[in-house]
Design a protein around this motif. Structure first.
Motif, PDB file in Angstrom:
ATOM      1  N   LYS A 281      12.879  -7.099  -7.447  1.00  0.00           N
ATOM      2  CA  LYS A 281      13.780  -5.922  -7.501  1.00  0.00           C
ATOM      3  C   LYS A 281      14.279  -5.552  -8.835  1.00  0.00           C
ATOM      4  O   LYS A 281      15.537  -5.609  -9.068  1.00  0.00           O
ATOM      5  N   LEU A 282      13.555  -5.600  -9.811  1.00  0.00           N
ATOM      6  CA  LEU A 282      13.871  -5.294 -11.117  1.00  0.00           C
ATOM      7  C   LEU A 282      14.270  -3.757 -11.265  1.00  0.00           C
ATOM      8  O   LEU A 282      15.115  -3.388 -12.292  1.00  0.00           O
ATOM      9  N   ASP A 283      13.735  -3.150 -10.215  1.00  0.00           N
ATOM     10  CA  ASP A 283      14.248  -1.641 -10.476  1.00  0.00           C
ATOM     11  C   ASP A 283      15.619  -1.266 -10.117  1.00  0.00           C
ATOM     12  O   ASP A 283      16.075  -0.355 -10.223  1.00  0.00           O
ATOM     13  N   ALA A 284      16.354  -2.203  -9.625  1.00  0.00           N
ATOM     14  CA  ALA A 284      17.770  -2.279  -9.197  1.00  0.00           C
ATOM     15  C   ALA A 284      18.701  -3.140  -9.989  1.00  0.00           C
ATOM     16  O   ALA A 284      19.920  -3.051  -9.569  1.00  0.00           O
ATOM     17  N   ILE A 285      18.378  -3.490 -11.348  1.00  0.00           N
ATOM     18  CA  ILE A 285      19.094  -4.494 -12.087  1.00  0.00           C
ATOM     19  C   ILE A 285      18.799  -3.783 -13.320  1.00  0.00           C
ATOM     20  O   ILE A 285      17.975  -3.403 -13.733  1.00  0.00           O
ATOM     21  N   MET A 291      18.168  -9.832 -18.327  1.00  0.00           N
ATOM     22  CA  MET A 291      17.881 -11.082 -19.532  1.00  0.00           C
ATOM     23  C   MET A 291      18.509 -12.248 -19.467  1.00  0.00           C
ATOM     24  O   MET A 291      17.848 -13.295 -19.513  1.00  0.00           O
ATOM     25  N   PRO A 292      20.020 -12.590 -19.319  1.00  0.00           N
ATOM     26  CA  PRO A 292      20.658 -13.496 -19.045  1.00  0.00           C
ATOM     27  C   PRO A 292      19.989 -14.254 -17.881  1.00  0.00           C
ATOM     28  O   PRO A 292      19.988 -15.643 -17.991  1.00  0.00           O
ATOM     29  N   LEU A 293      19.871 -13.440 -16.781  1.00  0.00           N
ATOM     30  CA  LEU A 293      19.198 -14.394 -15.446  1.00  0.00           C
ATOM     31  C   LEU A 293      17.845 -14.954 -15.916  1.00  0.00           C
ATOM     32  O   LEU A 293      17.509 -16.142 -15.585  1.00  0.00           O
ATOM     33  N   VAL A 294      16.908 -14.054 -16.500  1.00  0.00           N
ATOM     34  CA  VAL A 294      15.794 -14.708 -16.740  1.00  0.00           C
ATOM     35  C   VAL A 294      15.727 -16.144 -17.619  1.00  0.00           C
ATOM     36  O   VAL A 294      14.995 -16.764 -17.519  1.00  0.00           O
ATOM     37  N   GLU A 295      16.687 -15.867 -18.705  1.00  0.00           N
ATOM     38  CA  GLU A 295      16.833 -16.905 -19.579  1.00  0.00           C
ATOM     39  C   GLU A 295      17.382 -18.214 -18.855  1.00  0.00           C
ATOM     40  O   GLU A 295      17.165 -19.417 -18.932  1.00  0.00           O
ATOM     41  N   PRO A 304       8.258 -19.883 -18.207  1.00  0.00           N
ATOM     42  CA  PRO A 304       8.585 -18.416 -17.850  1.00  0.00           C
ATOM     43  C   PRO A 304       8.421 -18.273 -16.431  1.00  0.00           C
ATOM     44  O   PRO A 304       7.816 -18.771 -15.790  1.00  0.00           O
ATOM     45  N   ILE A 305       9.372 -17.302 -16.227  1.00  0.00           N
ATOM     46  CA  ILE A 305       9.339 -16.739 -14.727  1.00  0.00           C
ATOM     47  C   ILE A 305       8.651 -15.505 -14.798  1.00  0.00           C
ATOM     48  O   ILE A 305       9.065 -14.623 -15.491  1.00  0.00           O
ATOM     49  N   LEU A 306       8.151 -15.146 -13.710  1.00  0.00           N
ATOM     50  CA  LEU A 306       7.568 -13.847 -13.460  1.00  0.00           C
ATOM     51  C   LEU A 306       8.755 -12.621 -12.849  1.00  0.00           C
ATOM     52  O   LEU A 306       9.532 -13.361 -12.391  1.00  0.00           O
TER      53      LEU A 306
END
Length: 348
Positions: A281-285, A291-295, A304-306
């Motif tokens: 749901k990258l389209d909704a954030i 970026m903080p969430l990915v880190e 790394p996370i997809l």
């Protein structure tokens, strides 16, 4: 189609035919002697795996399966006809248990694989069998033996290479609908998916890979809470798990740990199964939230996370390439596949 993945049935093999007492009395055979034939054997009950079935729905109403009895023997030493075997077809991936003892009788994973679950009774002996020097005119014959009767429990575990897991509303159904021709129900509320959905995703080589969308798990699923516990067995055979995490959720890190805890509590090696963790749901954030969430995830997982958007198709090519790389790497057979699945199981 209604999805049924467990069933209990009764199987009854056929009774053997009775032997008979008879004597030859032809006009030109003065010393005819005993000529009673043996009874025919009773039919056995066999289970065969087929690729044409996907559920155990056929056993919702038909619960008793009986093979044919053998015919009684005839005069002139004629053996009675054998009873016809009864064949039961089940989906590939079906495990057969003895319902009373819990013993695993067979694990049918390949189309055409068979298992005899109830042996037909032997035919009785006719009086010709008892002829001896001391008894030239025996008047004794034996009845046929009864066939086996068994209570069986059938349990279907879907044969999918990739299982898509995650909390309710993580976007699993949307993902499988985009990647394959599967058309599950999709809505913006939890527990939309009530049954597992299978979809075939084509690899660049043209081969098909089966993906399974497993209904949403929640905390306590391994204890029977929610819907997911009903279908955890279907990820036992998968080689790879796609763990979808809703990036728009209140606490994605906690959501990830909830699913991991359920896999660990369920056991059977699910927690050790290779996983690809995917933020959906990258389209909704927005980027400032993403970026903080990915880190955080990368620090948690150490890799790394997809990141994808199943709704828009963003990142799906990268996701599929990661899946193919995992599947093409040498891997051992999942621990759930018992030796019975690899050995010949034509008979008990």
């Amino acid at each position: 189609m209604q999805f049924i993945d467990q069933a209990e049935i009764e199987v009854r093999a056929g009774k053997g035919g009775d032997g008979i007492v008879a004597f030859r009395r032809e006009k030109y055979v003065p010393a005819g002697g005993p000529a009673g034939g043996n009874g025919g054997r009773g039919g056995s009950v066999w289970i065969r795996a087929t690729a044409h079935l996907q559920t155990l729905l056929d056993f919702k109403y038909a619960r008793t399966f009986k093979a044919e009895d053998g015919q009684r023997g005839g005069p002139k030493n004629m053996t009675g006809a054998a009873g016809a075997d009864r064949w039961i077809e089940v989906p590939c991936g079906t495990l057969i248990y003895d319902a009373k003892t819990g013993e695993l009788l067979g694990d049918l994973v390949q189309p055409g694989q068979t298992l005899c679950v109830a042996q037909g009774g032997k035919g009785g002996l006719g009086n010709a069998h008892f002829l001896s020097n001391s008894n030239r005119a025996p008047e004794r014959a034996l009845p046929g033996l009864p066939g086996e009767v068994r209570q069986l429990r059938l349990e279907l575990k879907l044969l999918a290479e990739v299982g898509i897991i995650g909390l309710p509303n993580a976007g699993k159904s949307t993902l499988i609908s985009v990647l394959s021709a599967a058309r599950p129900k999709i809505a913006d509320y939890p527990f939309t998916t009530l049954v597992p959905n299978l979809g075939v995703v084509r690899k660049p080589t043209g081969d098909g890979t089966v993906f399974a969308d497993i209904p949403g798990l929640i905390e306590g699923a391994h204890l029977g809470v929610g819907l997911g516990h009903e279908f955890l067995r279907h990820v036992e055979r998968t080689r790879l798990l796609l763990h979808l995490v809703d990036a728009t959720g209140p606490d994605p890190i906690a959501a990830y740990h909830t699913i991991q805890a359920e896999l660990q509590a369920y056991g059977r090696g699910l927690a050790e199964r290779p996983q690809i963790v995917v933020l959906n749901k990258l389209d909704a954030i927005g980027p400032d939230q993403l970026m903080p969430l990915v880190e955080q995830f990368q620090a948690e997982l150490g890799q790394p996370i997809l990141q994808i958007s199943a709704a828009t198709g963003l990142g799906l090519e990268t996701l599929l390439q990661a899946v193919w790389d995992h599947l093409d790497a040498p891997a051992e057979m999942p621990p759930d596949l018992s030796p019975l699945a690899k050995a010949e199981v034509g008979q008990l």
